[in-house]
Design a protein around this motif. Structure first.
Motif, PDB file in Angstrom:
ATOM      1  N   MET A   1     -49.998  26.617 -22.069  1.00  0.00           N
ATOM      2  CA  MET A   1     -48.583  26.927 -22.145  1.00  0.00           C
ATOM      3  C   MET A   1     -47.813  25.614 -22.302  1.00  0.00           C
ATOM      4  O   MET A   1     -48.037  24.674 -21.554  1.00  0.00           O
ATOM      5  N   THR A   2     -46.909  25.586 -23.262  1.00  0.00           N
ATOM      6  CA  THR A   2     -46.106  24.380 -23.471  1.00  0.00           C
ATOM      7  C   THR A   2     -44.991  24.331 -22.437  1.00  0.00           C
ATOM      8  O   THR A   2     -44.632  25.347 -21.830  1.00  0.00           O
ATOM      9  N   LEU A   3     -44.438  23.159 -22.266  1.00  0.00           N
ATOM     10  CA  LEU A   3     -43.343  22.984 -21.314  1.00  0.00           C
ATOM     11  C   LEU A   3     -42.105  23.767 -21.762  1.00  0.00           C
ATOM     12  O   LEU A   3     -41.371  24.302 -20.928  1.00  0.00           O
ATOM     13  N   THR A   4     -41.900  23.877 -23.061  1.00  0.00           N
ATOM     14  CA  THR A   4     -40.770  24.656 -23.580  1.00  0.00           C
ATOM     15  C   THR A   4     -40.932  26.129 -23.247  1.00  0.00           C
ATOM     16  O   THR A   4     -39.959  26.807 -22.916  1.00  0.00           O
ATOM     17  N   GLU A   5     -42.150  26.633 -23.288  1.00  0.00           N
ATOM     18  CA  GLU A   5     -42.404  28.023 -22.914  1.00  0.00           C
ATOM     19  C   GLU A   5     -42.285  28.211 -21.400  1.00  0.00           C
ATOM     20  O   GLU A   5     -41.808  29.240 -20.937  1.00  0.00           O
ATOM     21  N   ALA A   6     -42.715  27.212 -20.649  1.00  0.00           N
ATOM     22  CA  ALA A   6     -42.702  27.300 -19.188  1.00  0.00           C
ATOM     23  C   ALA A   6     -41.298  27.157 -18.606  1.00  0.00           C
ATOM     24  O   ALA A   6     -41.015  27.704 -17.540  1.00  0.00           O
ATOM     25  N   ASP A   7     -40.427  26.433 -19.281  1.00  0.00           N
ATOM     26  CA  ASP A   7     -39.059  26.213 -18.796  1.00  0.00           C
ATOM     27  C   ASP A   7     -38.094  26.331 -19.969  1.00  0.00           C
ATOM     28  O   ASP A   7     -37.499  25.345 -20.407  1.00  0.00           O
ATOM     29  N   LYS A   9     -35.079  27.407 -20.562  1.00  0.00           N
ATOM     30  CA  LYS A   9     -33.671  27.004 -20.439  1.00  0.00           C
ATOM     31  C   LYS A   9     -33.509  25.633 -19.794  1.00  0.00           C
ATOM     32  O   LYS A   9     -32.392  25.153 -19.640  1.00  0.00           O
ATOM     33  N   GLY A  10     -34.608  25.021 -19.387  1.00  0.00           N
ATOM     34  CA  GLY A  10     -34.544  23.717 -18.741  1.00  0.00           C
ATOM     35  C   GLY A  10     -34.020  23.780 -17.313  1.00  0.00           C
ATOM     36  O   GLY A  10     -33.589  22.763 -16.764  1.00  0.00           O
ATOM     37  N   LEU A  11     -34.073  24.945 -16.702  1.00  0.00           N
ATOM     38  CA  LEU A  11     -33.528  25.110 -15.354  1.00  0.00           C
ATOM     39  C   LEU A  11     -34.295  24.295 -14.319  1.00  0.00           C
ATOM     40  O   LEU A  11     -33.687  23.653 -13.453  1.00  0.00           O
ATOM     41  N   ILE A  12     -35.612  24.318 -14.398  1.00  0.00           N
ATOM     42  CA  ILE A  12     -36.421  23.567 -13.435  1.00  0.00           C
ATOM     43  C   ILE A  12     -36.205  22.074 -13.633  1.00  0.00           C
ATOM     44  O   ILE A  12     -36.012  21.327 -12.670  1.00  0.00           O
ATOM     45  N   ARG A  13     -36.217  21.642 -14.882  1.00  0.00           N
ATOM     46  CA  ARG A  13     -35.989  20.220 -15.184  1.00  0.00           C
ATOM     47  C   ARG A  13     -34.660  19.743 -14.598  1.00  0.00           C
ATOM     48  O   ARG A  13     -34.599  18.711 -13.931  1.00  0.00           O
ATOM     49  N   LEU A  51     -44.638  22.271 -12.442  1.00  0.00           N
ATOM     50  CA  LEU A  51     -45.000  21.393 -11.319  1.00  0.00           C
ATOM     51  C   LEU A  51     -45.706  20.139 -11.823  1.00  0.00           C
ATOM     52  O   LEU A  51     -45.437  19.039 -11.346  1.00  0.00           O
ATOM     53  N   ALA A  52     -46.583  20.309 -12.797  1.00  0.00           N
ATOM     54  CA  ALA A  52     -47.298  19.154 -13.355  1.00  0.00           C
ATOM     55  C   ALA A  52     -46.335  18.209 -14.070  1.00  0.00           C
ATOM     56  O   ALA A  52     -46.481  16.986 -13.999  1.00  0.00           O
ATOM     57  N   ALA A  53     -45.335  18.761 -14.727  1.00  0.00           N
ATOM     58  CA  ALA A  53     -44.392  17.944 -15.495  1.00  0.00           C
ATOM     59  C   ALA A  53     -43.325  17.291 -14.630  1.00  0.00           C
ATOM     60  O   ALA A  53     -42.967  16.132 -14.850  1.00  0.00           O
ATOM     61  N   TYR A  54     -42.786  18.022 -13.669  1.00  0.00           N
ATOM     62  CA  TYR A  54     -41.619  17.538 -12.921  1.00  0.00           C
ATOM     63  C   TYR A  54     -41.879  17.282 -11.441  1.00  0.00           C
ATOM     64  O   TYR A  54     -41.078  16.619 -10.786  1.00  0.00           O
ATOM     65  N   GLY A  55     -42.928  17.844 -10.888  1.00  0.00           N
ATOM     66  CA  GLY A  55     -43.120  17.834  -9.445  1.00  0.00           C
ATOM     67  C   GLY A  55     -43.812  16.623  -8.873  1.00  0.00           C
ATOM     68  O   GLY A  55     -44.675  16.751  -8.014  1.00  0.00           O
ATOM     69  N   ALA A  56     -43.439  15.436  -9.312  1.00  0.00           N
ATOM     70  CA  ALA A  56     -44.057  14.215  -8.795  1.00  0.00           C
ATOM     71  C   ALA A  56     -43.791  14.036  -7.303  1.00  0.00           C
ATOM     72  O   ALA A  56     -44.613  13.467  -6.591  1.00  0.00           O
ATOM     73  N   ASP A  57     -42.649  14.522  -6.834  1.00  0.00           N
ATOM     74  CA  ASP A  57     -42.304  14.427  -5.413  1.00  0.00           C
ATOM     75  C   ASP A  57     -42.593  15.762  -4.743  1.00  0.00           C
ATOM     76  O   ASP A  57     -41.809  16.712  -4.873  1.00  0.00           O
ATOM     77  N   VAL A  65     -40.592  25.193  -3.366  1.00  0.00           N
ATOM     78  CA  VAL A  65     -40.388  26.578  -3.804  1.00  0.00           C
ATOM     79  C   VAL A  65     -41.467  26.977  -4.812  1.00  0.00           C
ATOM     80  O   VAL A  65     -42.046  28.067  -4.720  1.00  0.00           O
ATOM     81  N   LEU A  66     -41.762  26.107  -5.760  1.00  0.00           N
ATOM     82  CA  LEU A  66     -42.797  26.410  -6.754  1.00  0.00           C
ATOM     83  C   LEU A  66     -44.176  26.544  -6.104  1.00  0.00           C
ATOM     84  O   LEU A  66     -44.940  27.449  -6.445  1.00  0.00           O
TER      85      LEU A  66
END
Length: 89
Positions: A1-7, A9-13, A51-57, A65-66
């Motif tokens: 799954m691509t990041l565009t498909e996973a998010d 609207k960019g809400l998580i980002r 989580l892999a893309a943005y969840g470094a912290d 939440v994720l």
């Protein structure tokens, strides 16, 4: 799954960019995000992707939440049948 498909609207980002965001705001954003996924998308796969893309912290409220979403996704719901299932208490 691509990041565009996973998010889509960019809400998580964007949630990771908000200073001082709390649990309640993250849960609200998570709900909006979940509703924005494509019908055929696998929510667990999408959660792992963001989580892999943005969840470094891991302490960030959105990461929490994720991670909870993934944990609850894997837990099978149980129902007690018979009399025990009908009793309130």
């Amino acid at each position: 799954m691509t990041l565009t498909e996973a998010d889509p609207k960019g809400l998580i980002r964007e949630s990771y960019k908000i200073e001082g965001i709390g649990d309640a705001e993250c849960r609200s954003i998570f709900l909006d995000w979940a509703l924005s996924l494509a019908k055929d998308a696998d929510p667990a796969e999408a959660m792992r992707a963001v989580l892999a893309a943005y969840g470094a912290d891991p302490a960030h409220p959105m990461s929490v939440v994720l991670a909870e979403g993934l944990t609850r996704e894997q837990a099978a719901p149980s129902r007690r049948g018979g009399r025990a299932g009908r009793m309130k208490g």
